[in-house]
Design an enzyme around this catalytic site. Structure first.
Site, PDB file in Angstrom:
ATOM      1  N   HIS A  76       0.726  -1.150  -0.014  1.00 19.42           N
ATOM      2  CA  HIS A  76      -0.033   0.154  -0.132  1.00 19.42           C
ATOM      3  C   HIS A  76       0.910   1.243   0.182  1.00 19.42           C
ATOM      4  O   HIS A  76       0.487   2.210  -0.724  1.00 19.42           O
ATOM      5  CB  HIS A  76      -0.880   0.045   1.087  1.00 19.42           C
ATOM      6  CG  HIS A  76      -1.826  -1.181   1.280  1.00 19.42           C
ATOM      7  ND1 HIS A  76      -2.774  -1.535   2.374  1.00 19.42           N
ATOM      8  CD2 HIS A  76      -2.201  -2.213   0.073  1.00 19.42           C
ATOM      9  CE1 HIS A  76      -3.261  -2.614   1.862  1.00 19.42           C
ATOM     10  NE2 HIS A  76      -3.070  -3.129   0.716  1.00 19.42           N
ATOM     11  N   HIS A 259      -1.507 -10.908  -5.558  1.00 19.28           N
ATOM     12  CA  HIS A 259      -0.059 -10.483  -5.453  1.00 19.28           C
ATOM     13  C   HIS A 259       0.864 -11.323  -6.161  1.00 19.28           C
ATOM     14  O   HIS A 259       1.602 -10.975  -6.935  1.00 19.28           O
ATOM     15  CB  HIS A 259       0.410 -10.277  -3.845  1.00 19.28           C
ATOM     16  CG  HIS A 259      -0.313  -9.366  -3.070  1.00 19.28           C
ATOM     17  ND1 HIS A 259      -0.180  -7.726  -3.610  1.00 19.28           N
ATOM     18  CD2 HIS A 259      -1.297  -9.112  -1.996  1.00 19.28           C
ATOM     19  CE1 HIS A 259      -1.002  -7.237  -2.790  1.00 19.28           C
ATOM     20  NE2 HIS A 259      -1.453  -8.171  -1.691  1.00 19.28           N
TER      21      HIS A 259
HETATM   22 ZN   LIG Z   1      -4.139  -4.640  -0.363  1.00 17.47          ZN
END
Ligand SMILES: [Zn+2]
Length: 299
Positions: A76, A259
């Site tokens: 983030h 991811h």
């Molecule tokens: Zn995230």
């Protein structure tokens, strides 16, 4: 021609680590041209460059490691640094993870704005996608294709009535990111939160830093966007693409990815010699930021 940028001054904050549940101090410090984005585990004195070579885990979050020392949940913060065009910065943390704050990138955007940006007198190299590369795993895939700007088209679908299908396509500029991507929060299903806790993960997770989806709907909050979930996936993808180490000129197209797939397609791009080039001036830097919801076809 655009120039590499760092911060004007150091800036910091304190927050809770998502997995450990413990307080972490974070400090962003200006760095010289060519330094790149690097994490410093101030408690043990180990510096870890933010690149694909130091990626160690990509399941629920993205983890970078070096010499057995790691920093977890970097995506983030990396997303905000990458989208706002911060090329050179030292990120100091006094523990093994970046604070989760509200589960979005919005607090990091505020921090970076507070620090201000300063250009170096060194030109920036952009990584331009020249040929499509793709990674497919089961019904999930991620693809990087040539485009004039940095764009992301993403769709998600879950076995849940609230999230059967959500899709968004954005040209990522600092403004689009700050207004339309950064505020989108992490989300999780109640049933998964319980499993994570049993495994000693998400101990710092609370109704303050994630959208929790129960059987009948969102349990804890009003959504910030109707399609906040897919916007958060775009946020995560930007953070993972930051590990390429250069601003990207190309489009990520992803379906039900996460991811691991974001990192895999980035790795495949770099491993395919004729699929990319470093260019000083892709033209993208001269153009005005687009608007949220702007589709690539209209750009
Ligand atoms: Zn995230």
């Amino acid at each position: 021609m655009s120039y590499r940028r760092t911060l004007k001054q150091p800036v910091g904050c304190t927050g809770i680590g998502l997995h450990s549940g413990k307080p972490v101090r974070l400090r962003l410090t200006p760095a010289p041209a060519g330094h790149g984005i690097r994490f410093l585990r101030a408690d043990v004195g180990v510096e870890i460059p933010a690149n694909l070579g130091h990626l160690s885990r990509q399941d629920h979050a993205t983890t970078l490691s070096r010499d057995g020392v790691s920093v977890d949940t970097v995506e983030h913060l990396l997303s905000a640094l990458f989208a706002l065009g911060v090329d050179d910065v030292l990120v100091e943390v006094d523990g093994p993870e970046i604070p989760i704050l509200d589960g979005s990138s919005a607090p990091f955007v505020i921090l970076i704005h507070e620090a201000g940006l300063r250009p170096h007198h060194v030109g920036r190299q952009h990584l331009k996608v020249l040929k499509p590369v793709e990674v497919v795993r089961g019904g999930k895939w991620a693809r990087l294709v040539p485009a004039e700007h940095f764009e992301i088209s993403y769709d998600i679908g879950f076995d849940h009535p609230l999230l059967r299908h959500q899709a968004a396509s954005l040209r990522i500029t600092p403004r689009v990111f700050a207004e339309g991507v950064a505020p989108a929060r992490t989300f999780g299903f109640l049933r998964e939160v319980e499993t994570l806790r049993r495994h000693g993960l998400a101990l710092g997770g609370s109704l303050e830093n994630a959208i929790v989806i129960g059987e009948s709907g969102v349990l804890n909050t009003k959504l910030r966007f109707e399609d906040e979930f897919v916007r958060h996936k775009i946020l995560d993808a930007i953070g993972d693409l930051a590990l390429l180490g250069h601003p990207l000129v190309g489009r990520l197209e992803a379906s039900k990815a996460g991811h691991a797939l974001h990192a895999a397609v980035a790795q495949k791009l770099l491993a395919t010699d004729d699929a990319w080039a470093l260019v000083a001036d892709p033209g993208a830097s001269r153009l005005e930021p687009g608007l949220p919801h702007l589709r690539p076809a209209e750009a």
